[in-house]
Design a protein around this motif. Structure first.
Motif, mmCIF file in Angstrom:
data_model
loop_
_atom_site.group_PDB
_atom_site.id
_atom_site.type_symbol
_atom_site.label_atom_id
_atom_site.label_comp_id
_atom_site.label_asym_id
_atom_site.label_seq_id
_atom_site.Cartn_x
_atom_site.Cartn_y
_atom_site.Cartn_z
ATOM 1 N N ALA A 19 0.981 -1.006 -0.243
ATOM 2 C CA ALA A 19 0.039 -0.081 0.057
ATOM 3 C C ALA A 19 0.721 1.196 0.008
ATOM 4 O O ALA A 19 0.485 2.234 -0.842
ATOM 5 C CB ALA A 19 -1.120 -0.101 1.354
ATOM 6 N N GLY A 61 -4.979 2.370 3.772
ATOM 7 C CA GLY A 61 -4.456 1.089 3.329
ATOM 8 C C GLY A 61 -3.839 0.271 4.257
ATOM 9 O O GLY A 61 -3.676 0.524 5.182
ATOM 10 N N LEU A 104 -7.014 1.156 -0.054
ATOM 11 C CA LEU A 104 -6.176 0.043 -0.529
ATOM 12 C C LEU A 104 -5.990 -1.196 0.239
ATOM 13 O O LEU A 104 -5.535 -1.289 1.479
ATOM 14 C CB LEU A 104 -4.692 0.861 -0.613
ATOM 15 C CG LEU A 104 -4.642 1.995 -1.488
ATOM 16 C CD1 LEU A 104 -3.170 2.592 -1.340
ATOM 17 C CD2 LEU A 104 -4.842 1.814 -3.078
#
Length: 261
Positions: A19, A61, A104
């Motif tokens: 990420a 993320g 993410l």
């Protein structure tokens, strides 16, 4: 032809960008924020504010880490409840300041240790699902590697769910499924085919809207493609009234698995 299990292996491949790789290249001026304001800061979830071109965004993320020490510190991308609560805190902040959210996803699943269960792992995931369904700002979730179980779904309730070519998204790992169905984890390849976990499979089911080719591992180039695609799609979604945005999101998930999917 690439098999489903080969996609799984590619999603887990050592050296595959995590990420933070995308956060540093797709977004500008990322400012990380920490903590869930209840218990601790979970390093498996990276969250903060950034710019996407001229647009302020919130980025969340799941980070697996790169080097061994970092992988251990980030619990190999398996988040605790405080990680999901941190993510939700940042999403609520994004709603307050009308910032779109980009998630993410890259995890084999949420951490299932005793401490995580004691602190409400299931509840934390459920609260994210409920809150994201009604969040009054655009959300795009991108599966960049593994999308495993509820740990991935906790960041996957979005207006658009996108995947990379070799990413996978499933209710359970192939090894876990094989252990349950055949009592033999060695049948993971067979389980991978049955689970229909590849980006192409999920695109066909209507569960994801876009799949991005990985250009034979040219991830630097891919970042430019993602940057343009995210900016364009978020601007289009931001133009919708909040009530219409949330209704469309709700109906999108209601239709999954139906005749229209």
């Amino acid at each position: 032809m690439t098999t489903a299990y080969e996609r799984v292996q590619a999603a887990r491949q050592k050296g595959r960008p995590t990420a933070m790789f995308y956060i540093q290249r797709v977004f500008d001026g990322f400012l990380e924020m920490h903590g869930d304001r209840r218990f601790a800061d979970d390093a498996a979830i990276v969250a903060g504010v950034a710019r996407l071109g001229d647009m302020p965004v919130t980025v969340v993320g799941i980070e697996k880490g790169v080097l061994t020490e970092e992988k251990i510190a980030r619990n190999f991308g398996s988040a605790h409840p405080e990680g999901y609560r941190k993510a939700l805190r940042l999403m609520k902040q994004a709603e307050k300041f009308r910032r779109p959210v980009v998630c993410l996803i890259d995890t084999s699943g949420a951490f299932c240790g005793i401490g995580a269960e004691e602190r409400g792992q299931g509840l934390a995931i459920a609260e994210n699902l409920m809150a994201m369904m009604g969040l009054r700002v655009p959300i795009i979730s991108l599966v960049i590697g593994e999308g495993g179980s509820g740990g991935a779904l906790a960041l996957g309730v979005a207006d658009r769910v996108w995947m990379l070519e070799n990413a996978v998204y499933s209710v359970i790992s192939p090894e876990g499924a094989a252990s349950i169905v055949w009592k033999d984890a060695a049948k993971a390849a067979e389980a991978s085919e049955a689970l229909k976990l590849t980006a192409a499979d999920l695109m066909g089911f209507g569960m994801v809207e876009r799949v991005f080719p990985e250009d034979n591992g040219d991830f630097e180039r891919l970042c430019g493609t993602l940057r343009d695609a995210l900016a364009q799609e978020l601007k289009a979604l931001a133009a919708l009234p909040a009530e219409e945005l949330t209704e469309r999101r709700y109906m999108k998930f209601r239709r999954i698995g139906g005749d229209g999917a």
